[in-house]
Scaffold this motif. Structure first.
Motif, short mmCIF file in Angstrom:
data_model
loop_
_atom_site.label_atom_id
_atom_site.label_comp_id
_atom_site.label_asym_id
_atom_site.label_seq_id
_atom_site.Cartn_x
_atom_site.Cartn_y
_atom_site.Cartn_z
N ARG A 162 -3.91 4.25 18.40
CA ARG A 162 -2.52 3.87 18.57
C ARG A 162 -2.23 2.49 18.01
NH1 ARG A 162 -1.84 5.92 24.87
NH2 ARG A 162 -1.82 8.17 24.41
N ARG A 163 -3.21 1.58 18.17
CA ARG A 163 -3.01 0.22 17.66
C ARG A 163 -3.04 0.16 16.14
NH1 ARG A 163 -6.65 -1.33 21.84
NH2 ARG A 163 -8.29 -1.47 20.25
N ASN A 164 -3.81 1.03 15.52
CA ASN A 164 -4.04 0.92 14.07
C ASN A 164 -3.43 2.05 13.26
OD1 ASN A 164 -6.20 -1.41 13.86
ND2 ASN A 164 -6.84 -0.10 15.56
N ILE A 165 -2.70 2.96 13.88
CA ILE A 165 -2.18 4.10 13.14
C ILE A 165 -1.14 3.67 12.10
CG2 ILE A 165 -0.37 4.60 14.84
CD1 ILE A 165 -0.91 7.60 14.22
N VAL A 166 -0.36 2.64 12.43
CA VAL A 166 0.64 2.17 11.47
C VAL A 166 -0.04 1.54 10.26
CG1 VAL A 166 2.57 0.58 11.13
CG2 VAL A 166 2.36 1.83 13.28
N VAL A 167 -1.10 0.75 10.51
CA VAL A 167 -1.84 0.14 9.41
C VAL A 167 -2.50 1.20 8.55
CG1 VAL A 167 -3.71 -1.45 8.81
CG2 VAL A 167 -2.19 -1.96 10.74
N MET A 168 -3.08 2.21 9.18
CA MET A 168 -3.73 3.29 8.45
C MET A 168 -2.72 4.06 7.60
SD MET A 168 -6.25 4.59 11.50
CE MET A 168 -6.78 6.04 10.61
N ALA A 169 -1.56 4.33 8.17
CA ALA A 169 -0.52 5.04 7.41
C ALA A 169 -0.03 4.20 6.25
CB ALA A 169 0.64 5.41 8.33
N GLY A 170 0.09 2.89 6.47
CA GLY A 170 0.51 2.01 5.38
C GLY A 170 -0.50 1.96 4.25
N LEU A 171 -1.79 1.87 4.61
CA LEU A 171 -2.83 1.85 3.59
C LEU A 171 -2.89 3.17 2.82
CD1 LEU A 171 -5.71 0.02 5.50
CD2 LEU A 171 -4.25 -0.91 3.69
N ALA A 172 -2.71 4.28 3.53
CA ALA A 172 -2.72 5.58 2.86
C ALA A 172 -1.54 5.70 1.89
CB ALA A 172 -2.67 6.71 3.89
N THR A 173 -0.37 5.23 2.31
CA THR A 173 0.80 5.26 1.43
C THR A 173 0.61 4.35 0.23
OG1 THR A 173 2.20 5.67 3.37
CG2 THR A 173 3.30 4.95 1.35
N LEU A 174 0.03 3.16 0.47
CA LEU A 174 -0.22 2.24 -0.64
C LEU A 174 -1.21 2.83 -1.64
CD1 LEU A 174 0.33 -0.60 -1.75
CD2 LEU A 174 -1.61 -1.41 -0.42
N GLY A 175 -2.25 3.47 -1.12
CA GLY A 175 -3.20 4.13 -2.02
C GLY A 175 -2.56 5.25 -2.82
N TYR A 176 -1.68 6.01 -2.17
CA TYR A 176 -0.97 7.10 -2.85
C TYR A 176 -0.10 6.55 -3.98
CZ TYR A 176 2.45 10.85 -3.49
OH TYR A 176 3.27 11.81 -4.04
N LEU A 177 0.51 5.38 -3.78
CA LEU A 177 1.37 4.80 -4.80
C LEU A 177 0.56 4.17 -5.94
CD1 LEU A 177 4.03 3.06 -2.52
CD2 LEU A 177 4.33 5.14 -3.86
N ILE A 178 -0.58 3.59 -5.61
CA ILE A 178 -1.36 2.87 -6.62
C ILE A 178 -2.24 3.82 -7.45
CG2 ILE A 178 -3.21 1.16 -6.91
CD1 ILE A 178 -2.04 -0.42 -4.67
N LEU A 179 -2.59 4.97 -6.89
CA LEU A 179 -3.52 5.88 -7.58
C LEU A 179 -3.07 6.24 -9.00
CD1 LEU A 179 -6.06 7.60 -7.47
CD2 LEU A 179 -4.72 9.43 -6.43
N PRO A 180 -1.80 6.62 -9.26
CA PRO A 180 -1.42 6.91 -10.65
C PRO A 180 -1.58 5.71 -11.59
CG PRO A 180 0.21 7.77 -9.13
CD PRO A 180 -0.70 6.91 -8.33
N ASN A 181 -1.30 4.51 -11.08
CA ASN A 181 -1.47 3.31 -11.91
C ASN A 181 -2.94 3.06 -12.23
OD1 ASN A 181 1.41 2.11 -11.89
ND2 ASN A 181 1.01 2.48 -9.73
N LEU A 182 -3.82 3.37 -11.28
CA LEU A 182 -5.25 3.22 -11.56
C LEU A 182 -5.71 4.22 -12.61
CD1 LEU A 182 -6.68 2.68 -7.95
CD2 LEU A 182 -6.23 0.97 -9.72
N VAL A 183 -5.16 5.44 -12.57
CA VAL A 183 -5.51 6.43 -13.59
C VAL A 183 -5.05 5.96 -14.97
CG1 VAL A 183 -5.08 8.79 -14.38
CG2 VAL A 183 -5.46 8.33 -11.95
N VAL A 184 -3.83 5.39 -15.04
CA VAL A 184 -3.34 4.86 -16.31
C VAL A 184 -4.23 3.73 -16.80
CG1 VAL A 184 -1.41 3.64 -17.40
CG2 VAL A 184 -0.96 5.55 -15.86
N LEU A 185 -4.66 2.85 -15.87
CA LEU A 185 -5.55 1.75 -16.24
C LEU A 185 -6.88 2.25 -16.79
CD1 LEU A 185 -6.44 -1.24 -16.23
CD2 LEU A 185 -7.05 -0.95 -13.83
N VAL A 186 -7.47 3.22 -16.11
CA VAL A 186 -8.77 3.74 -16.55
C VAL A 186 -8.66 4.39 -17.92
CG1 VAL A 186 -10.54 5.47 -16.05
CG2 VAL A 186 -9.67 4.02 -14.22
#
Length: 283
Positions: free
Chosen positions: A26-50
């Motif tokens: 309960r204390r960390n679910i918001v942080v976990m959801a934020g990190l998952a969303t951030l990873g989802y957004l950054i993943l296409p940019n990482l593919v472009v970089l690679v």
């Protein structure tokens, strides 16, 4: 009796363990959801970089083949790529200036003054944001054709300013409506002229909203394809170049340009965060 007490004591930590896990979740679910969303957004940019370091065997840069820095050493190696990029940057810059100036004035008028057509103007401002881009693009193309205007740089610029205007008005208006009017009244009590009050009090407070609208306008104008495609004629912007290249083979240089734009945007955000933190420390 002693055996019974020992059994209860041994079961107590096991019963508390699930509750402790639930509390941690309960204390960390918001942080976990934020990190998952951030990873989802950054993943296409990482593919472009690679794939900007890939050296494909054929025309399509969709599968990893060999590591190479040739595209980074010669980003303009593809014909018309840098020309279309320069055109898109020029359009985005002028569209940002035009939409920011007009949108800021409209936002102040809507937030500070009451007039008969105020509700109608508010509705018209939100129409470009709610209308499908295909409909807007076709309508603008019809308008330019009926007026006898030749498609090219100016038709694209007019279209970009028009759909960027709504986003600037929304951002600046929200900032202006949240301002405390007593600050301007205090400046007037200290014998500041209306121009001095606007430049030294109103404008600095509204600056974050204006900057947000300007950055959003630049990104939308640079990235637009649908409206531009309908009103460009023979003019080719960078998104149109990418779409045309994808039909016959995507060059690696497109990934290089995309990665460079992403890194510039990240650096701008970091610079803004650092500047904001320094201001907070000084205050």
């Amino acid at each position: 009796m002693a055996v019974h007490e020992t059994t209860k004591d041994s079961q107590a930590p096991a019963a508390r363990t699930p509750n402790r896990g639930l509390r941690w979740l309960r204390r960390n679910i918001v942080v976990m959801a934020g990190l998952a969303t951030l990873g989802y957004l950054i993943l296409p940019n990482l593919v472009v970089l690679v794939f900007s370091f890939n050296k494909p065997n054929g025309r399509f840069n969709y599968q990893w083949q060999h590591f190479s820095t040739d595209a980074w050493r010669d980003p303009c190696g593809v014909a018309d790529l840098c020309g279309s990029l320069a055109l898109s940057l020029q359009l985005a810059l002028w569209a940002t200036v035009g939409a920011t100036v007009l949108g800021t004035m409209i936002a102040f008028a809507l937030a500070r003054y009451r007039f008969r057509a105020r509700s109608g103007v508010n509705t018209l401002i939100f129409l470009p944001m709610a209308m499908p881009e295909v409909v807007m693009a076709a309508s603008l193309a019809t308008l330019f054709l009926n007026m006898g205007i030749e498609f090219g740089f100016w038709t694209i610029l007019i279209a970009h300013i028009m759909f960027c205007l709504s986003f600037v008005v929304t951002a600046v208006k929200a900032r202006v409506m949240s301002m405390d009017p007593r600050l301007e009244q205090a400046a007037q009590d200290l014998y500041a002229s209306p121009v001095q009050t606007f430049l030294r009090v109103t404008l600095p407070i509204a600056a974050p909203g204006i900057a947000a609208g300007a950055l959003l306008s630049f990104a939308l104008s640079f990235d637009d394809f649908i409206i531009t495609n309908f009103n460009a004629g023979s003019t080719v912007t960078f998104p149109m170049f990418v779409w045309g290249s994808a039909q016959r083979g995507t060059p690696v240089q497109i990934n290089v340009i995309g990665t460079a734009m992403f890194l510039v945007a990240v650096l701008c955000v970091l610079a803004g965060q650092l500047a904001g933190n320094r201001r907070k420390k000084r205050s």
